[in-house]
Scaffold this motif. Structure first.
Motif, PDB file in Angstrom:
ATOM      1  N   SER A 179      51.260  47.549  36.716  1.00  0.00           N
ATOM      2  CA  SER A 179      49.964  47.999  36.582  1.00  0.00           C
ATOM      3  C   SER A 179      49.591  48.297  38.021  1.00  0.00           C
ATOM      4  CB  SER A 179      48.983  46.903  36.168  1.00  0.00           C
ATOM      5  OG  SER A 179      49.454  46.453  34.983  1.00  0.00           O
ATOM      6  N   THR A 180      48.921  49.479  38.182  1.00  0.00           N
ATOM      7  CA  THR A 180      48.128  49.964  39.260  1.00  0.00           C
ATOM      8  C   THR A 180      46.875  49.099  39.623  1.00  0.00           C
ATOM      9  OG1 THR A 180      48.963  52.173  38.955  1.00  0.00           O
ATOM     10  CG2 THR A 180      47.087  51.846  40.300  1.00  0.00           C
ATOM     11  N   ILE A 181      46.624  48.801  40.798  1.00  0.00           N
ATOM     12  CA  ILE A 181      45.537  47.926  41.352  1.00  0.00           C
ATOM     13  C   ILE A 181      45.017  48.713  42.338  1.00  0.00           C
ATOM     14  CG2 ILE A 181      44.483  45.657  42.299  1.00  0.00           C
ATOM     15  CD1 ILE A 181      46.038  45.367  39.358  1.00  0.00           C
ATOM     16  N   ASP A 182      43.443  49.096  42.032  1.00  0.00           N
ATOM     17  CA  ASP A 182      42.682  49.762  43.009  1.00  0.00           C
ATOM     18  C   ASP A 182      41.261  49.338  42.519  1.00  0.00           C
ATOM     19  OD1 ASP A 182      42.019  51.365  40.497  1.00  0.00           O
ATOM     20  OD2 ASP A 182      43.249  52.990  40.923  1.00  0.00           O
ATOM     21  N   ARG A 183      40.201  50.257  43.227  1.00  0.00           N
ATOM     22  CA  ARG A 183      39.011  49.994  43.220  1.00  0.00           C
ATOM     23  C   ARG A 183      38.543  49.949  41.757  1.00  0.00           C
ATOM     24  NH1 ARG A 183      34.842  47.022  45.795  1.00  0.00           N
ATOM     25  NH2 ARG A 183      32.850  47.173  44.515  1.00  0.00           N
ATOM     26  N   ALA A 184      38.627  50.770  41.198  1.00  0.00           N
ATOM     27  CA  ALA A 184      38.300  51.336  39.782  1.00  0.00           C
ATOM     28  C   ALA A 184      38.801  49.901  38.789  1.00  0.00           C
ATOM     29  CB  ALA A 184      38.903  52.692  39.233  1.00  0.00           C
ATOM     30  N   THR A 185      39.951  49.521  39.243  1.00  0.00           N
ATOM     31  CA  THR A 185      40.341  48.417  38.326  1.00  0.00           C
ATOM     32  C   THR A 185      39.299  47.352  38.608  1.00  0.00           C
ATOM     33  OG1 THR A 185      42.743  48.974  39.007  1.00  0.00           O
ATOM     34  CG2 THR A 185      42.538  46.895  38.002  1.00  0.00           C
ATOM     35  N   LEU A 186      39.014  47.056  39.698  1.00  0.00           N
ATOM     36  CA  LEU A 186      38.039  45.927  40.081  1.00  0.00           C
ATOM     37  C   LEU A 186      36.601  46.170  39.263  1.00  0.00           C
ATOM     38  CD1 LEU A 186      36.940  43.549  41.697  1.00  0.00           C
ATOM     39  CD2 LEU A 186      36.324  45.124  43.363  1.00  0.00           C
ATOM     40  N   ASP A 187      36.003  47.554  39.266  1.00  0.00           N
ATOM     41  CA  ASP A 187      34.971  47.768  38.701  1.00  0.00           C
ATOM     42  C   ASP A 187      34.893  47.548  37.061  1.00  0.00           C
ATOM     43  OD1 ASP A 187      33.793  48.760  41.172  1.00  0.00           O
ATOM     44  OD2 ASP A 187      34.387  50.518  41.135  1.00  0.00           O
ATOM     45  N   ARG A 188      36.421  48.040  36.713  1.00  0.00           N
ATOM     46  CA  ARG A 188      36.275  47.924  35.208  1.00  0.00           C
ATOM     47  C   ARG A 188      36.386  46.441  34.735  1.00  0.00           C
ATOM     48  NH1 ARG A 188      39.878  52.156  35.740  1.00  0.00           N
ATOM     49  NH2 ARG A 188      41.672  50.783  35.881  1.00  0.00           N
ATOM     50  N   GLN A 189      36.960  45.625  35.443  1.00  0.00           N
ATOM     51  CA  GLN A 189      37.143  44.306  35.526  1.00  0.00           C
ATOM     52  C   GLN A 189      35.726  43.434  35.620  1.00  0.00           C
ATOM     53  OE1 GLN A 189      40.093  42.643  34.719  1.00  0.00           O
ATOM     54  NE2 GLN A 189      39.435  40.883  33.962  1.00  0.00           N
ATOM     55  N   LEU A 190      34.948  44.014  36.422  1.00  0.00           N
ATOM     56  CA  LEU A 190      33.600  43.424  36.730  1.00  0.00           C
ATOM     57  C   LEU A 190      32.669  43.906  35.244  1.00  0.00           C
ATOM     58  CD1 LEU A 190      33.078  44.140  40.288  1.00  0.00           C
ATOM     59  CD2 LEU A 190      33.018  41.961  39.445  1.00  0.00           C
ATOM     60  N   ASP A 191      32.788  44.998  34.854  1.00  0.00           N
ATOM     61  CA  ASP A 191      32.147  45.514  33.631  1.00  0.00           C
ATOM     62  C   ASP A 191      32.372  44.743  32.542  1.00  0.00           C
ATOM     63  OD1 ASP A 191      30.799  47.401  34.832  1.00  0.00           O
ATOM     64  OD2 ASP A 191      32.225  49.237  34.342  1.00  0.00           O
ATOM     65  N   ARG A 192      33.494  44.368  32.595  1.00  0.00           N
ATOM     66  CA  ARG A 192      34.101  43.484  31.139  1.00  0.00           C
ATOM     67  C   ARG A 192      33.430  42.046  31.335  1.00  0.00           C
ATOM     68  NH1 ARG A 192      37.892  45.423  27.844  1.00  0.00           N
ATOM     69  NH2 ARG A 192      38.899  43.412  27.104  1.00  0.00           N
ATOM     70  N   LEU A 193      33.502  41.518  32.825  1.00  0.00           N
ATOM     71  CA  LEU A 193      32.756  40.163  32.619  1.00  0.00           C
ATOM     72  C   LEU A 193      31.321  40.479  32.326  1.00  0.00           C
ATOM     73  CD1 LEU A 193      32.869  37.154  33.647  1.00  0.00           C
ATOM     74  CD2 LEU A 193      32.595  38.149  35.909  1.00  0.00           C
ATOM     75  N   ARG A 194      30.369  41.287  32.899  1.00  0.00           N
ATOM     76  CA  ARG A 194      29.227  41.503  32.601  1.00  0.00           C
ATOM     77  C   ARG A 194      29.027  41.759  31.251  1.00  0.00           C
ATOM     78  NH1 ARG A 194      28.913  44.430  37.969  1.00  0.00           N
ATOM     79  NH2 ARG A 194      29.903  46.126  36.695  1.00  0.00           N
TER      80      ARG A 194
END
Length: 216
Positions: A179-194
């Motif tokens: 899996s690629t890990i970048d800033r967009a990955t973090l943003d998507r993960q935060l959206d799923r938590l919210r």
């Protein structure tokens, strides 16, 4: 939200690590029925829990560990290189300073009240992994998982298979992946938590509809 235990921080987290190894055994051996050579009874610590291993843990309000995962550098022997290289029949497993392996992604569902809390805990665990990677210049994570979880991960992490699904005598079809890990990955993960409640409701809707039909 989560705790990242790097090698230099272990001395301050000995109790948490001890609890984590016991929790892992309870789930992966007690519930999942894995046969892990060389570990002590009640304690899941194997040859890939090394001096370089990084752990991410999630605790509840009482301080109990409800989720954990570990990270290992691929420049050293790791699970993919030592145990599962033959699973990688589509492309070689990646090795490099910016590639680490994620394994033992475990949650203790018996300590989680409902599907929403379960989902939130998994999101927090994923956030811990992503944050560590971003902070340390890690751009890819390799891992081996079952097909159902692979399909879910692709909703957040840009992921490609290293091999075709492979069954090992049980109901889980295993897939090696990166899996690629970048800033967009973090943003998507935060959206799923919210949006955890809405996402879980969508997941549960087909099951609830089927239950309603059976009741009717």
């Amino acid at each position: 939200m989560f705790t990242i235990i790097t090698p230099e921080k272990r001395a301050g987290h000995t109790d948490e690590l001890d609890q984590m190894y016991r929790m892992r055994y309870r789930i992966v051996v007690g519930e999942w029925k894995w046969d892990i050579p060389g570990i002590d009874f009640g304690y899941d610590k194997d040859q890939f829990d090394t001096d370089e291993t990084v752990y991410v843990i999630v605790q509840n309000e009482a301080g109990d560990i409800v989720a954990t995962s570990r990270l290992n550098p691929t420049m050293r022997p790791h699970m993919m290189s030592e145990l599962f290289s033959d699973y990688c029949n589509l492309q070689p497993y990646p090795v490099g300073a910016d590639v680490w392996e994620c394994s033992r992604f475990v949650t203790d569902r018996s300590m989680l009240a409902d599907p929403v809390e379960d989902f939130q805990v998994r999101c927090r665990l994923g956030l811990g992994l992503i944050v560590f990677c971003l902070d340390h210049g890690i751009t890819r994570l390799s891992w081996l998982t079952h097909q159902k979880f692979y399909n879910l991960v692709q909703k957040v992490w840009v992921t490609e298979p290293l091999g075709l699904p492979r069954r090992e005598g049980d109901n889980w079809a295993w897939i090696p992946a990166v899996s690629t890990i970048d800033r967009a990955t973090l943003d998507r993960q935060l959206d799923r938590l919210r949006n955890a409640e809405a996402i879980v409701a969508d997941y549960m809707a087909p099951k609830r509809a089927a239950d309603d039909v059976r009741v009717a």
